[in-house]
Motif scaffolding. Structure first.
Motif, mmCIF file in Angstrom:
data_model
loop_
_atom_site.group_PDB
_atom_site.id
_atom_site.type_symbol
_atom_site.label_atom_id
_atom_site.label_comp_id
_atom_site.label_asym_id
_atom_site.label_seq_id
_atom_site.Cartn_x
_atom_site.Cartn_y
_atom_site.Cartn_z
ATOM 1 N N LEU A 1 0.846 -1.188 0.000
ATOM 2 C CA LEU A 1 0.000 0.000 0.000
ATOM 3 C C LEU A 1 0.881 1.236 0.000
ATOM 4 C CD1 LEU A 1 -2.533 -0.969 2.819
ATOM 5 C CD2 LEU A 1 -3.121 -0.708 0.407
ATOM 6 N N VAL A 2 0.437 2.253 -0.714
ATOM 7 C CA VAL A 2 1.083 3.562 -0.654
ATOM 8 C C VAL A 2 0.108 4.493 0.062
ATOM 9 C CG1 VAL A 2 2.039 5.495 -1.955
ATOM 10 C CG2 VAL A 2 2.346 3.138 -2.789
ATOM 11 N N GLU A 3 0.538 5.056 1.192
ATOM 12 C CA GLU A 3 -0.348 5.888 1.994
ATOM 13 C C GLU A 3 -0.477 7.290 1.409
ATOM 14 O OE1 GLU A 3 -2.375 5.447 4.491
ATOM 15 O OE2 GLU A 3 -1.942 3.303 4.670
ATOM 16 N N LYS A 4 -1.697 7.656 1.071
ATOM 17 C CA LYS A 4 -2.074 9.009 0.659
ATOM 18 C C LYS A 4 -1.141 9.595 -0.404
ATOM 19 C CE LYS A 4 -4.182 9.840 5.160
ATOM 20 N NZ LYS A 4 -4.248 10.671 6.372
ATOM 21 N N PRO A 5 -0.980 8.877 -1.517
ATOM 22 C CA PRO A 5 -0.085 9.403 -2.557
ATOM 23 C C PRO A 5 -0.736 10.549 -3.332
ATOM 24 C CG PRO A 5 -1.167 7.437 -3.354
ATOM 25 C CD PRO A 5 -1.579 7.594 -1.898
#
Length: 303
Positions: free
Chosen positions: A193-197
């Motif tokens: 997961l990439v947080e708040k890209p």
């Protein structure tokens, strides 16, 4: 074969800061959506999906949650004596959820973060997978979200995240999964997961939302996070971080949930959930639609 999922955790220890001052005295989980508090929507979803053991992790000031689900035979008896059968049935049914879901309560302890309540409850899991659902999410779906997640787990025997399609411009609100493979029917193999890209950096057009199947290996990741926290006393312990660390090296999946999602944890989302639920009600819906028409088309000025 891995056991069928029968346990669930509802973390309900949060402060509800985004809804202050509404949540100053009333837990956010007890705010009404339609004719029931928001946490009851989650409990009903779990019971309807075959879950038989529900742990609600609470903190101080959350006794109203227990009061709500606790059976109240005296109230039921009084209502029946007064001829209020429908009200008596409604109160009795809520109390019955405690038996059907075998609801137990656990006080949260440990580092701040949404991974801590899951770890608090993990001592009773053994080697079983468990569902984790947030109590401020409301899903309206023909097949309950929990049941959709269970189906994805039974197809993969791996951790599963609930996903929803996302407008690219909204990527900075969510954790966005890195999709390795689309397996069809909404099932995705993910590698993290990439947080708040930023929109330009979002690895997919899906958002990770409230709903997880957690396996013992994820619990191990949470234990390791917590161990490091006690060494350095910095940051928070997040469930998504544990899943992200796991997915970097082992198989994890996302399931795109079919249905409508309402996030009641913020003021706008709470109002939308209220309105959508009321509009769908056979009695209240027509009243609200009439009001909306009147507000859009006010009576002409007769002066």
């Amino acid at each position: 074969m891995p056991p069928t999922i029968r346990r669930a955790v509802i973390p309900a220890a949060g402060l509800g800061s985004r809804l202050l001052p509404l949540t100053k005295a009333t837990p956010k989980e007890m705010l009404p959506v339609g004719d029931r508090p928001v946490i009851e929507h989650t409990v009903r979803e779990l019971v309807a999906s075959g879950i038989t053991d529900i742990t609600i992790v609470v903190s101080g000031g959350k006794s109203l949650i227990q009061d709500h689900f606790r059976p109240n035979p005296a109230l039921v008896e009084q209502l029946r004596a007064d001829g209020k059968q429908a009200y008596a049935d409604a109160v009795e049914e809520v109390g019955e959820l405690t038996r059907q879901g075998h609801i137990t309560y656990l006080d949260q302890s440990g580092p701040y973060g949404n991974g801590t309540p899951v770890l608090n409850a993990a001592r009773s899991f053994g080697d079983e997978p468990v569902l984790v659902l947030w109590p401020d999410d409301v899903f309206v779906a023909e097949v309950p979200r929990a049941q959709q997640l269970i189906g994805a787990y039974e197809a993969t025997h791996c951790p599963v995240l609930a996903l929803m399609p996302m407008e690219p411009a909204h990527s900075q609100r969510y954790g966005v999964p890195v999709v390795k493979e689309d397996l069809g029917d909404g099932l995705m193999r993910i590698t993290g997961l990439v947080e708040k890209p930023k929109p330009a950096d979002a690895p997919s057009s899906y958002a990770a939302i409230g709903g997880y199947v957690v396996t013992p290996a994820i619990i191990d990741e949470l234990r390791e996070q917590t161990r490091r926290w006690y060494e350095h006393r910095q940051g928070e312990v997040y469930l998504t971080d544990a899943i992200n660390s796991y997915a970097a090296h082992r198989a994890a999946y996302g399931q795109v949930i079919s249905g409508s999602w309402y996030d009641t944890g913020n003021p706008a989302g709470y109002l939308v959930a209220q309105m959508a639920t009321a509009l769908a009600h056979p009695e209240y819906g027509p009243v609200l639609r009439k009001l909306a028409r009147e507000l859009d088309d006010p009576a002409p000025n007769t002066t």
